[in-house]
Design an enzyme around this catalytic site. Structure first.
Site, PDB file in Angstrom:
ATOM      1  N   GLN A 176      -3.386  20.300  14.870  1.00 35.74           N
ATOM      2  CA  GLN A 176      -2.353  20.589  15.881  1.00 35.74           C
ATOM      3  C   GLN A 176      -0.940  20.467  15.308  1.00 35.74           C
ATOM      4  O   GLN A 176       0.028  20.914  15.910  1.00 35.74           O
ATOM      5  CB  GLN A 176      -2.516  19.637  17.076  1.00 35.74           C
ATOM      6  CG  GLN A 176      -3.796  19.926  17.853  1.00 35.74           C
ATOM      7  CD  GLN A 176      -4.209  18.768  18.755  1.00 35.74           C
ATOM      8  OE1 GLN A 176      -3.918  18.769  19.937  1.00 35.74           O
ATOM      9  NE2 GLN A 176      -4.873  17.764  18.199  1.00 35.74           N
ATOM     10  N   GLY A 203      10.990  12.148  15.667  1.00 32.47           N
ATOM     11  CA  GLY A 203      10.635  11.866  17.053  1.00 32.47           C
ATOM     12  C   GLY A 203      11.290  10.599  17.579  1.00 32.47           C
ATOM     13  O   GLY A 203      12.364  10.190  17.107  1.00 32.47           O
ATOM     14  N   ASP A 246       4.540  16.072  20.511  1.00 29.43           N
ATOM     15  CA  ASP A 246       4.220  15.363  21.759  1.00 29.43           C
ATOM     16  C   ASP A 246       5.146  15.735  22.929  1.00 29.43           C
ATOM     17  O   ASP A 246       4.821  15.454  24.081  1.00 29.43           O
ATOM     18  CB  ASP A 246       4.300  13.839  21.537  1.00 29.43           C
ATOM     19  CG  ASP A 246       3.397  13.369  20.405  1.00 29.43           C
ATOM     20  OD1 ASP A 246       2.463  14.103  20.052  1.00 29.43           O
ATOM     21  OD2 ASP A 246       3.633  12.266  19.876  1.00 29.43           O
ATOM     22  N   ARG A 256     -23.017  23.564  28.295  1.00 22.76           N
ATOM     23  CA  ARG A 256     -22.743  22.160  27.988  1.00 22.76           C
ATOM     24  C   ARG A 256     -21.436  21.661  28.614  1.00 22.76           C
ATOM     25  O   ARG A 256     -20.554  22.450  28.957  1.00 22.76           O
ATOM     26  CB  ARG A 256     -22.587  21.998  26.474  1.00 22.76           C
ATOM     27  CG  ARG A 256     -23.901  21.884  25.765  1.00 22.76           C
ATOM     28  CD  ARG A 256     -23.654  21.871  24.265  1.00 22.76           C
ATOM     29  NE  ARG A 256     -24.883  21.585  23.550  1.00 22.76           N
ATOM     30  CZ  ARG A 256     -25.121  21.944  22.292  1.00 22.76           C
ATOM     31  NH1 ARG A 256     -24.207  22.618  21.621  1.00 22.76           N
ATOM     32  NH2 ARG A 256     -26.253  21.637  21.715  1.00 22.76           N
ATOM     33  N   GLU A 262      -5.414  12.055  23.962  1.00 21.17           N
ATOM     34  CA  GLU A 262      -5.874  10.904  23.152  1.00 21.17           C
ATOM     35  C   GLU A 262      -5.444   9.574  23.772  1.00 21.17           C
ATOM     36  O   GLU A 262      -6.047   8.540  23.520  1.00 21.17           O
ATOM     37  CB  GLU A 262      -5.378  11.019  21.709  1.00 21.17           C
ATOM     38  CG  GLU A 262      -3.857  10.972  21.577  1.00 21.17           C
ATOM     39  CD  GLU A 262      -3.357  11.056  20.148  1.00 21.17           C
ATOM     40  OE1 GLU A 262      -4.164  11.014  19.207  1.00 21.17           O
ATOM     41  OE2 GLU A 262      -2.129  11.181  19.966  1.00 21.17           O
TER      42      GLU A 262
HETATM   43  O1  F6P Z   1       3.623  11.900  17.148  1.00 22.35           O
HETATM   44  C1  F6P Z   1       2.880  12.951  16.633  1.00 22.35           C
HETATM   45  C2  F6P Z   1       1.432  12.558  16.506  1.00 22.35           C
HETATM   46  O2  F6P Z   1       0.730  13.662  15.991  1.00 22.35           O
HETATM   47  C3  F6P Z   1       0.770  12.045  17.779  1.00 22.35           C
HETATM   48  O3  F6P Z   1       0.398  13.075  18.646  1.00 22.35           O
HETATM   49  C4  F6P Z   1      -0.386  11.273  17.207  1.00 22.35           C
HETATM   50  O4  F6P Z   1      -0.793  10.252  18.087  1.00 22.35           O
HETATM   51  C5  F6P Z   1       0.186  10.686  15.945  1.00 22.35           C
HETATM   52  O5  F6P Z   1       1.287  11.496  15.587  1.00 22.35           O
HETATM   53  C6  F6P Z   1      -0.775  10.626  14.809  1.00 22.35           C
HETATM   54  O6  F6P Z   1      -0.160   9.955  13.762  1.00 22.35           O
HETATM   55  P1  F6P Z   1      -0.652   9.943  12.260  1.00 22.35           P
HETATM   56  O7  F6P Z   1      -0.357  11.282  11.668  1.00 22.35           O
HETATM   57  O8  F6P Z   1       0.143   8.863  11.640  1.00 22.35           O
HETATM   58  O9  F6P Z   1      -2.123   9.700  12.299  1.00 22.35           O
END
Ligand code: F6P
Length: 358
Positions: free
Chosen positions: A284, A111, A136, A171, A232
């Site tokens: 995900q 990424g 992402d 809910r 998030e």
């Molecule tokens: O960049 C991919 C991602 O899954 C983001 O969506 C998320 O914020 C982050 O990596 C989570 O990182 P880690 O796997 O280090 O907890």
């Protein structure tokens, strides 16, 4: 003899193996003699000379396999120029591994952060090809990244599942979607799922009173439940006024594990209704790549093989208007692709009654 190195760096995703398979198949079909060095656990393998010599058969049967056969790790770009605990210069070590093995090219899958280091290695004189990976979908210069569509499918499924239970119990539910600082995944899962009534993205700071209004409106319209898809990285209008430092301090001191729980508490307090939070989290990024990603990766991988054979280095293999393209790394590294709050998709979602809390 052609010698290539490959590594997968940063958070994994479903389609890394599919992309590597595309590269290797493209090369082995067209190059007589090929040696493949697979570096283990991202840049770590390149720094510390941890690699395996791989053959075409290692890439056979992995189209559908999630994760990465090479392993991955996070090696922050900011730390790359900082010597390791034994004083090792990491950049020099990576260059030395590359030269020692006599590589013709290094294929790097990852990424944004990974891409910045890839660009640094290009500037240091290595032949680099970057393949844009991330759930992402925040890499500048490509319409789409691989992993994204697979993650959209999983996040959509999570919202679908919450739908049935939310409607049974009347809910308010928050489904927190990954995406780091970008709302692309939340937007697509929220809109595609057709079910999220409120979508909160980092790019559109929310006003909690507007969120509450949207819930009240649904109740008034006779809808017994509400689903919020919350990125998030979602941020309130007030928090968006803070400096980066102030916001970081606030997040570090807040008593909630994530923004969704804070929003849940505020809704509960203001509306007096029960709110539940569901966090699909790393699911995900898991499982096998969806068909869209398999096609995307096969095309990007094959295009990468062509770029290598043509000696066209220093680029990211992007997908633009359904065509693969070599985009110079120097033009894209360090830039983030975010959701445009004025985009058609946002306007269309608003037109069908989805609230963005703004
Ligand atoms: O960049 C991919 C991602 O899954 C983001 O969506 C998320 O914020 C982050 O990596 C989570 O990182 P880690 O796997 O280090 O907890």
């Amino acid at each position: 003899m052609m010698k290539i190195g490959m590594l997968t760096s940063g958070g994994d995703c479903q389609a890394l193996n599919a992309a590597m398979r595309g590269v290797v198949k493209g090369l082995t079909t067209n190059v007589d003699e090929l040696e493949i060095y697979g570096f283990e656990n991202g840049y770590k393998g390149l720094i510390y000379e941890q690699y395996r010599i791989l053959t075409a058969s290692d890439f056979s049967g992995i189209l559908t396999r999630g994760g990465t056969i090479l392993g991955s790790s996070r090696q922050p770009f900011k730390q790359m120029r900082v010597p390791d605990e034994n004083g090792l210069d990491k950049v020099e070590a990576m260059k030395s591994t590359y030269r020692k093995l006599g590589l013709d090219c290094l294929v790097i899958l990852g990424g944004n952060g990974t891409q910045k280091t890839a660009n640094l290695l290009r500037e240091e004189g290595l032949n680099i090809i970057h393949l844009p990976k991330t759930i992402d979908n925040d890499i500048y210069g490509t319409d789409v990244t691989f992993g994204f569509q697979s993650a959209v499918n999983i996040a959509t499924n999570a919202i679908d599942c919450i739908h049935t239970t939310a409607s049974s119990h009347g809910r308010v539910f928050i489904v927190e979607i990954m995406g780091h600082k970008v709302g692309s995944l939340t937007l697509h899962a929220g809109v595609v799922a057709g079910g999220a009534d409120i979508i909160l993205l980092p790019e559109i700071p929310y006003d909690i009173d507007k969120v509450v209004d949207a819930i009240h409106k649904r109740t008034k319209d006779g809808k017994g439940f509400t689903i919020l898809a919350v990125a998030e990285g979602a941020i309130s209008k007030d928090d968006a006024q803070l400096t980066k430092k102030q916001y970081k301090a606030k997040v570090a001191s807040r008593r909630y594990p994530s923004v969704s729980y804070e929003i849940a508490d505020q809704i509960q307090e203001k509306c007096g209704v029960e709110v539940r939070v569901a966090v699909p989290g790393h699911t995900q990024r898991g499982g096998s790549p969806c068909p869209y990603d398999r096609v995307l990766c096969t095309r990007l991988g094959s295009a990468a093989a062509k770029a290598i054979m043509d000696g066209k280095f220093g680029c990211m293999i992007a997908m633009i208007n359904n065509k693969t393209k070599c985009v110079p790394l120097g033009e894209v590294a360090g830039k983030l692709k975010t959701v445009d709050p004025d985009s058609q998709m946002i306007q269309e979602a608003k037109r069908i009654g989805i609230s963005f809390g703004d």
